[in-house]
Write a protein that holds these residues in place. Sequence first.
Motif, PDB file in Angstrom:
ATOM      1  N   ILE A 175       1.838  15.081  -0.769  1.00 51.21           N
ATOM      2  CA  ILE A 175       2.102  13.768  -1.359  1.00 51.21           C
ATOM      3  C   ILE A 175       2.952  13.000  -0.356  1.00 51.21           C
ATOM      4  O   ILE A 175       4.081  13.394  -0.055  1.00 51.21           O
ATOM      5  CB  ILE A 175       2.838  13.890  -2.704  1.00 51.21           C
ATOM      6  N   LEU A 176       2.401  11.916   0.181  1.00 53.68           N
ATOM      7  CA  LEU A 176       3.040  11.194   1.283  1.00 53.68           C
ATOM      8  C   LEU A 176       3.507   9.810   0.865  1.00 53.68           C
ATOM      9  O   LEU A 176       2.731   9.018   0.331  1.00 53.68           O
ATOM     10  CB  LEU A 176       2.059  11.018   2.450  1.00 53.68           C
ATOM     11  N   ASP A 177       4.773   9.516   1.150  1.00 49.91           N
ATOM     12  CA  ASP A 177       5.232   8.135   1.096  1.00 49.91           C
ATOM     13  C   ASP A 177       4.766   7.455   2.390  1.00 49.91           C
ATOM     14  O   ASP A 177       4.597   8.120   3.417  1.00 49.91           O
ATOM     15  CB  ASP A 177       6.756   8.102   0.998  1.00 49.91           C
ATOM     16  N   ILE A 178       4.523   6.161   2.359  1.00 54.80           N
ATOM     17  CA  ILE A 178       4.083   5.463   3.571  1.00 54.80           C
ATOM     18  C   ILE A 178       5.280   5.049   4.428  1.00 54.80           C
ATOM     19  O   ILE A 178       5.277   5.226   5.649  1.00 54.80           O
ATOM     20  CB  ILE A 178       3.230   4.232   3.210  1.00 54.80           C
ATOM     21  N   GLY A 179       6.334   4.530   3.800  1.00 56.08           N
ATOM     22  CA  GLY A 179       7.478   4.040   4.566  1.00 56.08           C
ATOM     23  C   GLY A 179       8.480   5.129   4.871  1.00 56.08           C
ATOM     24  O   GLY A 179       9.529   5.208   4.228  1.00 56.08           O
ATOM     25  N   LEU A 180       8.175   5.968   5.845  1.00 56.53           N
ATOM     26  CA  LEU A 180       9.070   7.062   6.229  1.00 56.53           C
ATOM     27  C   LEU A 180       9.942   6.646   7.412  1.00 56.53           C
ATOM     28  O   LEU A 180       9.572   5.760   8.184  1.00 56.53           O
ATOM     29  CB  LEU A 180       8.246   8.303   6.596  1.00 56.53           C
ATOM     30  N   PRO A 181      11.095   7.286   7.596  1.00 54.64           N
ATOM     31  CA  PRO A 181      12.024   6.867   8.663  1.00 54.64           C
ATOM     32  C   PRO A 181      11.491   7.051  10.074  1.00 54.64           C
ATOM     33  O   PRO A 181      11.832   6.274  10.967  1.00 54.64           O
ATOM     34  CB  PRO A 181      13.247   7.771   8.423  1.00 54.64           C
ATOM     35  N   PHE A 184      -1.199   9.428  -1.457  1.00 58.58           N
ATOM     36  CA  PHE A 184      -0.193   8.469  -0.999  1.00 58.58           C
ATOM     37  C   PHE A 184       0.618   8.000  -2.200  1.00 58.58           C
ATOM     38  O   PHE A 184       0.068   7.662  -3.248  1.00 58.58           O
ATOM     39  CB  PHE A 184      -0.842   7.264  -0.323  1.00 58.58           C
ATOM     40  N   LEU A 185       1.928   7.979  -2.023  1.00 65.24           N
ATOM     41  CA  LEU A 185       2.858   7.525  -3.050  1.00 65.24           C
ATOM     42  C   LEU A 185       3.699   6.429  -2.411  1.00 65.24           C
ATOM     43  O   LEU A 185       4.511   6.698  -1.533  1.00 65.24           O
ATOM     44  CB  LEU A 185       3.744   8.687  -3.487  1.00 65.24           C
ATOM     45  N   THR A 186       3.504   5.166  -2.846  1.00 64.40           N
ATOM     46  CA  THR A 186       4.107   4.079  -2.084  1.00 64.40           C
ATOM     47  C   THR A 186       4.331   2.831  -2.909  1.00 64.40           C
ATOM     48  O   THR A 186       3.695   2.629  -3.950  1.00 64.40           O
ATOM     49  CB  THR A 186       3.212   3.725  -0.883  1.00 64.40           C
ATOM     50  N   ALA A 187       5.228   1.993  -2.419  1.00 67.51           N
ATOM     51  CA  ALA A 187       5.483   0.697  -3.045  1.00 67.51           C
ATOM     52  C   ALA A 187       4.519  -0.361  -2.546  1.00 67.51           C
ATOM     53  O   ALA A 187       4.476  -1.466  -3.071  1.00 67.51           O
ATOM     54  CB  ALA A 187       6.922   0.259  -2.773  1.00 67.51           C
ATOM     55  N   ARG A 188       3.746  -0.023  -1.509  1.00 70.33           N
ATOM     56  CA  ARG A 188       2.800  -0.982  -0.922  1.00 70.33           C
ATOM     57  C   ARG A 188       1.481  -0.919  -1.687  1.00 70.33           C
ATOM     58  O   ARG A 188       0.641  -0.077  -1.449  1.00 70.33           O
ATOM     59  CB  ARG A 188       2.587  -0.661   0.559  1.00 70.33           C
ATOM     60  N   GLY A 189       1.326  -1.838  -2.652  1.00 70.89           N
ATOM     61  CA  GLY A 189       0.171  -1.775  -3.540  1.00 70.89           C
ATOM     62  C   GLY A 189      -0.936  -2.752  -3.222  1.00 70.89           C
ATOM     63  O   GLY A 189      -1.869  -2.916  -4.007  1.00 70.89           O
TER      64      GLY A 189
END
Length: 228
Positions: free
Chosen positions: A50-56, A77-82
């Motif tokens: 399960i990957l967030d898109i905005g990683l450091p 993908f787990l993200t705020a970018r919808g």
Amino acid sequence: MPTILLVEDETAIADTVIFALRAEGFNTVHTALGQAALDLVEQGGIDLAILDIGLPDIDGFSVCKKLRQHSQIPVIFLTARGEELDRIVGLEIGADDYICKPFSPREVATRAKVILRRAAAQGHAESDGQGAGNFIHDVAGLRVRYHGQTLALTRYEYGLLSALLARPGAVLTRTALMDRVWTEAFDSSDRTIDTHIKTLRAKLSKIAPDKSPIRTHRGLGYSLDVQQ
């Protein structure tokens, strides 16, 4: 139980997702960095990421692309970018699902369960496709050889070919292929399948230019002639 890798740099979100996954009985591994995620998958033992898109360090899209060079594990993908474009890009580069924040942690766990169940069922169904004509399907290794040469396939190319190999000669509709290969990727379309079929044909043609094993049945779907 399967082991799920969560790649999320927001501690509060990671804690709630981990709690939901463990409540469903999943083993969980957590990291906040993309490179660490790649290293963990390479070590083995990860069944779904399960990957967030905005990683450091490395964005989730890049992590997924690198994963697909050597691994076929399911990716969510787990993200705020919808935005629609982001969802399409994520699914096209090999993700199995795309969940936008805010979300229900229980929904994440449920979708993970569904994807893993379908992946397991697909693996069992494909076991009958080994040694079909000019194709040899290494189910455990997620590889296919054609006329003795191993094909360099993306996740979706592999999924399409393995689905066709499971039923040689049978016409599979675009809907059936979408349900089998794209699982929860609701934003994909018939055009997506046609594009992947085109790239898959090109790779097969490089090995056997005079053969055309994937057949188009206009208005219906595709079939595979394993003797080609």
